[in-house]
Write a protein that holds these residues in place. Structure first.
Motif, PDB file in Angstrom:
ATOM      1  N   MET A   5       0.860  -1.170   0.000  1.00 39.32           N
ATOM      2  CA  MET A   5       0.000   0.000   0.000  1.00 39.32           C
ATOM      3  C   MET A   5       0.901   1.226   0.000  1.00 39.32           C
ATOM      4  O   MET A   5       2.116   1.100   0.127  1.00 39.32           O
ATOM      5  CB  MET A   5      -0.907   0.012   1.242  1.00 39.32           C
ATOM      6  CG  MET A   5      -0.139   0.085   2.558  1.00 39.32           C
ATOM      7  SD  MET A   5      -1.157  -0.045   4.053  1.00 39.32           S
ATOM      8  CE  MET A   5      -1.756   1.619   4.217  1.00 39.32           C
ATOM      9  N   GLN A   6       0.324   2.396  -0.160  1.00 42.46           N
ATOM     10  CA  GLN A   6       1.111   3.610  -0.002  1.00 42.46           C
ATOM     11  C   GLN A   6       1.566   3.718   1.449  1.00 42.46           C
ATOM     12  O   GLN A   6       0.992   3.096   2.350  1.00 42.46           O
ATOM     13  CB  GLN A   6       0.262   4.836  -0.324  1.00 42.46           C
ATOM     14  CG  GLN A   6       0.018   5.087  -1.779  1.00 42.46           C
ATOM     15  CD  GLN A   6      -0.705   6.420  -1.941  1.00 42.46           C
ATOM     16  OE1 GLN A   6      -1.750   6.645  -1.342  1.00 42.46           O
ATOM     17  NE2 GLN A   6      -0.134   7.287  -2.748  1.00 42.46           N
ATOM     18  N   CYS A  49      15.581  -0.921   5.702  1.00 43.91           N
ATOM     19  CA  CYS A  49      14.567  -0.182   4.947  1.00 43.91           C
ATOM     20  C   CYS A  49      15.172   0.274   3.618  1.00 43.91           C
ATOM     21  O   CYS A  49      15.879   1.281   3.555  1.00 43.91           O
ATOM     22  CB  CYS A  49      14.063   1.009   5.751  1.00 43.91           C
ATOM     23  SG  CYS A  49      12.819   1.969   4.866  1.00 43.91           S
ATOM     24  N   SER A  50      14.885  -0.478   2.561  1.00 42.79           N
ATOM     25  CA  SER A  50      15.503  -0.175   1.264  1.00 42.79           C
ATOM     26  C   SER A  50      15.099   1.199   0.755  1.00 42.79           C
ATOM     27  O   SER A  50      15.924   1.908   0.169  1.00 42.79           O
ATOM     28  CB  SER A  50      15.141  -1.251   0.239  1.00 42.79           C
ATOM     29  OG  SER A  50      13.747  -1.243  -0.034  1.00 42.79           O
ATOM     30  N   ALA A  51      13.856   1.604   0.961  1.00 43.46           N
ATOM     31  CA  ALA A  51      13.411   2.913   0.487  1.00 43.46           C
ATOM     32  C   ALA A  51      14.165   4.030   1.190  1.00 43.46           C
ATOM     33  O   ALA A  51      14.584   5.012   0.559  1.00 43.46           O
ATOM     34  CB  ALA A  51      11.906   3.069   0.697  1.00 43.46           C
ATOM     35  N   PHE A 136       9.779   5.917  10.163  1.00 46.16           N
ATOM     36  CA  PHE A 136       9.637   5.739   8.717  1.00 46.16           C
ATOM     37  C   PHE A 136      10.134   4.370   8.265  1.00 46.16           C
ATOM     38  O   PHE A 136       9.531   3.745   7.385  1.00 46.16           O
ATOM     39  CB  PHE A 136      10.353   6.852   7.936  1.00 46.16           C
ATOM     40  CG  PHE A 136       9.428   7.947   7.525  1.00 46.16           C
ATOM     41  CD1 PHE A 136       8.431   7.729   6.585  1.00 46.16           C
ATOM     42  CD2 PHE A 136       9.535   9.195   8.095  1.00 46.16           C
ATOM     43  CE1 PHE A 136       7.561   8.734   6.216  1.00 46.16           C
ATOM     44  CE2 PHE A 136       8.672  10.219   7.733  1.00 46.16           C
ATOM     45  CZ  PHE A 136       7.680   9.986   6.795  1.00 46.16           C
ATOM     46  N   ASN A 137      11.210   3.880   8.858  1.00 45.39           N
ATOM     47  CA  ASN A 137      11.708   2.544   8.510  1.00 45.39           C
ATOM     48  C   ASN A 137      10.633   1.505   8.773  1.00 45.39           C
ATOM     49  O   ASN A 137      10.419   0.597   7.960  1.00 45.39           O
ATOM     50  CB  ASN A 137      12.953   2.193   9.322  1.00 45.39           C
ATOM     51  CG  ASN A 137      14.175   3.014   8.997  1.00 45.39           C
ATOM     52  OD1 ASN A 137      15.139   3.007   9.765  1.00 45.39           O
ATOM     53  ND2 ASN A 137      14.187   3.728   7.885  1.00 45.39           N
ATOM     54  N   ARG A 138       9.962   1.617   9.894  1.00 43.80           N
ATOM     55  CA  ARG A 138       8.926   0.651  10.232  1.00 43.80           C
ATOM     56  C   ARG A 138       7.711   0.772   9.321  1.00 43.80           C
ATOM     57  O   ARG A 138       7.133  -0.237   8.909  1.00 43.80           O
ATOM     58  CB  ARG A 138       8.550   0.801  11.711  1.00 43.80           C
ATOM     59  CG  ARG A 138       9.581   0.111  12.591  1.00 43.80           C
ATOM     60  CD  ARG A 138       9.743   0.746  13.951  1.00 43.80           C
ATOM     61  NE  ARG A 138      10.738   0.022  14.739  1.00 43.80           N
ATOM     62  CZ  ARG A 138      12.048   0.136  14.599  1.00 43.80           C
ATOM     63  NH1 ARG A 138      12.562   0.916  13.667  1.00 43.80           N
ATOM     64  NH2 ARG A 138      12.875  -0.541  15.360  1.00 43.80           N
ATOM     65  N   LEU A 139       7.308   1.984   8.999  1.00 45.44           N
ATOM     66  CA  LEU A 139       6.196   2.177   8.063  1.00 45.44           C
ATOM     67  C   LEU A 139       6.551   1.599   6.697  1.00 45.44           C
ATOM     68  O   LEU A 139       5.752   0.875   6.089  1.00 45.44           O
ATOM     69  CB  LEU A 139       5.859   3.665   7.915  1.00 45.44           C
ATOM     70  CG  LEU A 139       5.340   4.394   9.147  1.00 45.44           C
ATOM     71  CD1 LEU A 139       5.180   5.878   8.838  1.00 45.44           C
ATOM     72  CD2 LEU A 139       4.049   3.788   9.659  1.00 45.44           C
ATOM     73  N   ARG A 144       6.203  -2.500   2.614  1.00 39.21           N
ATOM     74  CA  ARG A 144       7.087  -2.839   1.491  1.00 39.21           C
ATOM     75  C   ARG A 144       7.203  -1.720   0.454  1.00 39.21           C
ATOM     76  O   ARG A 144       7.013  -1.926  -0.744  1.00 39.21           O
ATOM     77  CB  ARG A 144       6.634  -4.129   0.808  1.00 39.21           C
ATOM     78  CG  ARG A 144       6.838  -5.346   1.659  1.00 39.21           C
ATOM     79  CD  ARG A 144       6.596  -6.605   0.869  1.00 39.21           C
ATOM     80  NE  ARG A 144       6.767  -7.765   1.735  1.00 39.21           N
ATOM     81  CZ  ARG A 144       6.182  -8.926   1.526  1.00 39.21           C
ATOM     82  NH1 ARG A 144       5.389  -9.106   0.491  1.00 39.21           N
ATOM     83  NH2 ARG A 144       6.382  -9.922   2.357  1.00 39.21           N
ATOM     84  N   GLN A 145       7.561  -0.541   0.938  1.00 34.69           N
ATOM     85  CA  GLN A 145       7.782   0.574   0.027  1.00 34.69           C
ATOM     86  C   GLN A 145       8.994   0.269  -0.854  1.00 34.69           C
ATOM     87  O   GLN A 145       9.962  -0.337  -0.404  1.00 34.69           O
ATOM     88  CB  GLN A 145       7.980   1.875   0.800  1.00 34.69           C
ATOM     89  CG  GLN A 145       6.762   2.282   1.611  1.00 34.69           C
ATOM     90  CD  GLN A 145       5.516   2.439   0.765  1.00 34.69           C
ATOM     91  OE1 GLN A 145       5.484   3.229  -0.171  1.00 34.69           O
ATOM     92  NE2 GLN A 145       4.475   1.665   1.080  1.00 34.69           N
ATOM     93  N   ILE A 146       8.923   0.669  -2.082  1.00 36.15           N
ATOM     94  CA  ILE A 146       9.945   0.339  -3.080  1.00 36.15           C
ATOM     95  C   ILE A 146      11.009   1.420  -3.135  1.00 36.15           C
ATOM     96  O   ILE A 146      10.706   2.613  -3.227  1.00 36.15           O
ATOM     97  CB  ILE A 146       9.283   0.178  -4.478  1.00 36.15           C
ATOM     98  CG1 ILE A 146       8.109  -0.797  -4.421  1.00 36.15           C
ATOM     99  CG2 ILE A 146      10.305  -0.224  -5.522  1.00 36.15           C
ATOM    100  CD1 ILE A 146       8.452  -2.186  -3.938  1.00 36.15           C
TER     101      ILE A 146
END
Length: 151
Positions: A5-6, A49-51, A136-139, A144-146
């Motif tokens: 999701m966003q 957190c890759s993003a 933010f890392n957890r969100l 799965r933010q890209i």
């Protein structure tokens, strides 16, 4: 890979603005921008957190962080590229991110070392940067933010 999701801070109206205000406050705390970017990047690396790692590298470059530091921030203890102030901030970032690793996660030695280089306002900025980055890392990891998708 596809995100689930966003980012929740984007979906819930009213969430992103206060977070951005915290970032503004952090950057007005008197800590060098490069140091704050290194803290953000190291916390994001620890959390996988890759993003945030992707975005953090790009933002750090814009702030003037050297390629040597970007390439070795994960091994900052073993490289000659970091100042004593940066090392103190990175040690604090690692300890405050890895709270569950030991009973006294942010021990007096880590805190006192940071306090020799940063005043209370600067420490507040660093601690807030660590906290917001962890959030933010957890969100991002949960949803799965890209990497690269956030412009």
């Amino acid at each position: 890979m596809q995100s689930r999701m966003q980012n929740p801070a984007v979906i819930l109206s009213g969430a992103m603005q206060p977070i951005q205000e915290i970032f503004k406050a952090v950057h007005s705390g008197g800590v060098e921008g490069q140091t704050l970017e290194l803290v953000h990047l190291r916390v994001s690396q620890i959390n996988g957190c890759s993003a945030c790692v992707d975005g953090g590298v790009k933002t750090a470059r814009k702030a003037g962080v050297s390629e040597e530091k970007l390439a070795t921030v994960a091994a900052w203890r073993e490289t000659p590229y970091f100042t004593d102030e940066e090392r103190a901030a990175l040690a604090l970032a690692e300890s405050a991110t890895r709270l569950a690793d030991r009973a006294d996660a942010v021990n007096d030695e880590v805190w006192d070392t940071a306090a020799t280089y940063f005043d209370e306002k600067q420490l507040a900025a660093i601690v807030l940067m660590i906290g917001v980055t962890n959030m933010f890392n957890r969100l991002n990891a949960t949803t799965r933010q890209i990497a690269g998708a956030w412009g």
